[in-house]
Design a protein around this motif. Structure first.
Motif, PDB file in Angstrom:
ATOM      1  N   PHE A   1       8.526  -5.516   6.735  1.00 22.72           N
ATOM      2  CA  PHE A   1       8.438  -6.151   5.421  1.00 22.72           C
ATOM      3  C   PHE A   1       9.366  -5.452   4.439  1.00 22.72           C
ATOM      4  CE2 PHE A   1       4.358  -6.987   7.397  1.00 22.72           C
ATOM      5  CZ  PHE A   1       4.003  -8.258   6.967  1.00 22.72           C
ATOM      6  N   HIS A   2       9.827  -6.200   3.432  1.00 26.49           N
ATOM      7  CA  HIS A   2      10.435  -5.566   2.264  1.00 26.49           C
ATOM      8  C   HIS A   2       9.325  -4.891   1.460  1.00 26.49           C
ATOM      9  CE1 HIS A   2      14.442  -7.272   2.701  1.00 26.49           C
ATOM     10  NE2 HIS A   2      13.870  -8.403   3.064  1.00 26.49           N
ATOM     11  N   LYS A   3       9.636  -3.734   0.887  1.00 26.53           N
ATOM     12  CA  LYS A   3       8.613  -3.010   0.121  1.00 26.53           C
ATOM     13  C   LYS A   3       8.111  -3.827  -1.070  1.00 26.53           C
ATOM     14  CE  LYS A   3       9.952   1.750   1.182  1.00 26.53           C
ATOM     15  NZ  LYS A   3      10.418   3.032   0.588  1.00 26.53           N
ATOM     16  N   ARG A   4       8.946  -4.672  -1.615  1.00 22.06           N
ATOM     17  CA  ARG A   4       8.507  -5.453  -2.789  1.00 22.06           C
ATOM     18  C   ARG A   4       7.419  -6.463  -2.427  1.00 22.06           C
ATOM     19  NH1 ARG A   4      13.550  -7.458  -1.396  1.00 22.06           N
ATOM     20  NH2 ARG A   4      13.616  -9.665  -0.856  1.00 22.06           N
ATOM     21  N   HIS A   5       7.224  -6.696  -1.138  1.00 25.95           N
ATOM     22  CA  HIS A   5       6.183  -7.617  -0.690  1.00 25.95           C
ATOM     23  C   HIS A   5       4.913  -6.893  -0.248  1.00 25.95           C
ATOM     24  CE1 HIS A   5       9.655 -10.600   0.176  1.00 25.95           C
ATOM     25  NE2 HIS A   5       9.140 -10.825  -1.018  1.00 25.95           N
ATOM     26  N   ILE A   6       4.858  -5.602  -0.530  1.00 23.41           N
ATOM     27  CA  ILE A   6       3.707  -4.782  -0.138  1.00 23.41           C
ATOM     28  C   ILE A   6       3.050  -4.188  -1.377  1.00 23.41           C
ATOM     29  CG2 ILE A   6       3.009  -2.668   1.073  1.00 23.41           C
ATOM     30  CD1 ILE A   6       3.762  -4.936   2.974  1.00 23.41           C
ATOM     31  N   ARG A   7       1.704  -4.220  -1.384  1.00 21.25           N
ATOM     32  CA  ARG A   7       0.967  -3.616  -2.495  1.00 21.25           C
ATOM     33  C   ARG A   7      -0.231  -2.862  -1.920  1.00 21.25           C
ATOM     34  NH1 ARG A   7      -0.869  -7.438  -7.333  1.00 21.25           N
ATOM     35  NH2 ARG A   7      -2.303  -8.358  -5.842  1.00 21.25           N
ATOM     36  N   VAL A   8      -0.253  -1.551  -2.129  1.00 26.58           N
ATOM     37  CA  VAL A   8      -1.394  -0.743  -1.697  1.00 26.58           C
ATOM     38  C   VAL A   8      -2.495  -0.906  -2.741  1.00 26.58           C
ATOM     39  CG1 VAL A   8      -2.219   1.589  -1.191  1.00 26.58           C
ATOM     40  CG2 VAL A   8       0.066   0.874  -0.433  1.00 26.58           C
ATOM     41  N   THR A   9      -3.629  -1.427  -2.314  1.00 29.15           N
ATOM     42  CA  THR A   9      -4.704  -1.751  -3.251  1.00 29.15           C
ATOM     43  C   THR A   9      -5.781  -0.684  -3.300  1.00 29.15           C
ATOM     44  OG1 THR A   9      -5.755  -3.048  -1.507  1.00 29.15           O
ATOM     45  CG2 THR A   9      -4.369  -4.239  -3.087  1.00 29.15           C
ATOM     46  N   ARG A  10      -5.788   0.184  -2.307  1.00 30.86           N
ATOM     47  CA  ARG A  10      -6.821   1.215  -2.281  1.00 30.86           C
ATOM     48  C   ARG A  10      -6.331   2.379  -1.430  1.00 30.86           C
ATOM     49  NH1 ARG A  10     -13.122   0.096  -0.496  1.00 30.86           N
ATOM     50  NH2 ARG A  10     -13.696   2.256  -0.150  1.00 30.86           N
ATOM     51  N   GLY A  11      -6.616   3.595  -1.895  1.00 31.73           N
ATOM     52  CA  GLY A  11      -6.405   4.759  -1.054  1.00 31.73           C
ATOM     53  C   GLY A  11      -4.999   5.327  -1.027  1.00 31.73           C
ATOM     54  N   ALA A  12      -4.163   4.984  -2.026  1.00 37.34           N
ATOM     55  CA  ALA A  12      -2.828   5.601  -2.049  1.00 37.34           C
ATOM     56  C   ALA A  12      -2.951   7.124  -2.073  1.00 37.34           C
ATOM     57  CB  ALA A  12      -2.035   5.101  -3.257  1.00 37.34           C
ATOM     58  N   ASP A  13      -4.010   7.616  -2.721  1.00 37.48           N
ATOM     59  CA  ASP A  13      -4.225   9.064  -2.777  1.00 37.48           C
ATOM     60  C   ASP A  13      -4.711   9.628  -1.453  1.00 37.48           C
ATOM     61  OD1 ASP A  13      -3.457   9.074  -5.395  1.00 37.48           O
ATOM     62  OD2 ASP A  13      -5.502   9.029  -6.197  1.00 37.48           O
ATOM     63  N   ALA A  14      -5.144   8.736  -0.550  1.00 39.05           N
ATOM     64  CA  ALA A  14      -5.650   9.178   0.751  1.00 39.05           C
ATOM     65  C   ALA A  14      -4.556   9.151   1.819  1.00 39.05           C
ATOM     66  CB  ALA A  14      -6.825   8.303   1.187  1.00 39.05           C
ATOM     67  N   LEU A  15      -3.327   8.872   1.412  1.00 43.42           N
ATOM     68  CA  LEU A  15      -2.240   8.831   2.387  1.00 43.42           C
ATOM     69  C   LEU A  15      -1.677  10.221   2.625  1.00 43.42           C
ATOM     70  CD1 LEU A  15      -0.270   5.704   1.090  1.00 43.42           C
ATOM     71  CD2 LEU A  15      -1.630   5.853   3.201  1.00 43.42           C
TER      72      LEU A  15
END
Ligand code: ZN
Ligand code: ZN
Length: 161
Positions: free
Chosen positions: A61-75
């Protein structure tokens, strides 16, 4: 973890979730607003060892088509080439809680793992996610009897086997 400005943002009204994905424990969730541009099966040793599997299935995917909705801090991030943590792509992202690999993050692209997507039970995989080729097939541990092109290394720039 701040993933950077290439990704879709939480408040982006233009973003319409088409697919949803989550790690095993659910701490990390994300959405995609478009079909993947390609999908492939990688037999390289890094993928095999890191995923504990005979091959890796990735949808790009292109990054512009991706949205992290939960847990970015858990990566947490890991660089296969540096064999250690990494502040910048290319790198692999995992859920720090359950260990599920979330994506291979390139500089511009997000290589998603379709196993994380909610395709129903039993799963119905959209055609856009179906692999178009095998890469690093020269490093394979299993022969695959399908009609897809099989490249010794990267697609289009290595020997076709
Ligand atoms: Zn998790
Ligand atoms: Zn690989």
């Amino acid at each position: 973890m701040d993933l950077g400005p290439e990704y879709a943002r939480a408040g982006d009204a233009e973003f319409a979730a088409r697919y949803r994905a989550r790690c095993h424990c659910g701490a990390v969730r994300y959405e995609a607003s478009a079909d993947p541009v390609d999908a492939k099966l990688c037999h390289c040793r890094d993928c095999r060892v890191l995923h504990g599997a005979p091959m890796q299935w990735a949808a790009i995917f292109h990054k512009r088509h991706i949205r992290v909705t939960r847990g970015a801090d858990a990566l947490r991030a890991y660089s296969a080439t540096r064999r250690g943590e990494s502040d910048v792509p290319p790198r692999k992202l995992a859920c720090a809680r359950c260990g599920t690999w979330i994506a291979d993050e390139g500089r511009r692209m997000w290589l998603a793992f379709p196993e994380l997507f909610e395709f129903g039970d039993p799963p119905r995989v959209p055609d856009a996610f179906r692999p178009t080729c095998h890469i690093f097939y020269g490093s394979r541990v299993l022969d695959i009897a399908d009609p897809l092109p099989k490249w010794a290394g990267h697609k289009d720039v290595s020997t076709r086997l």
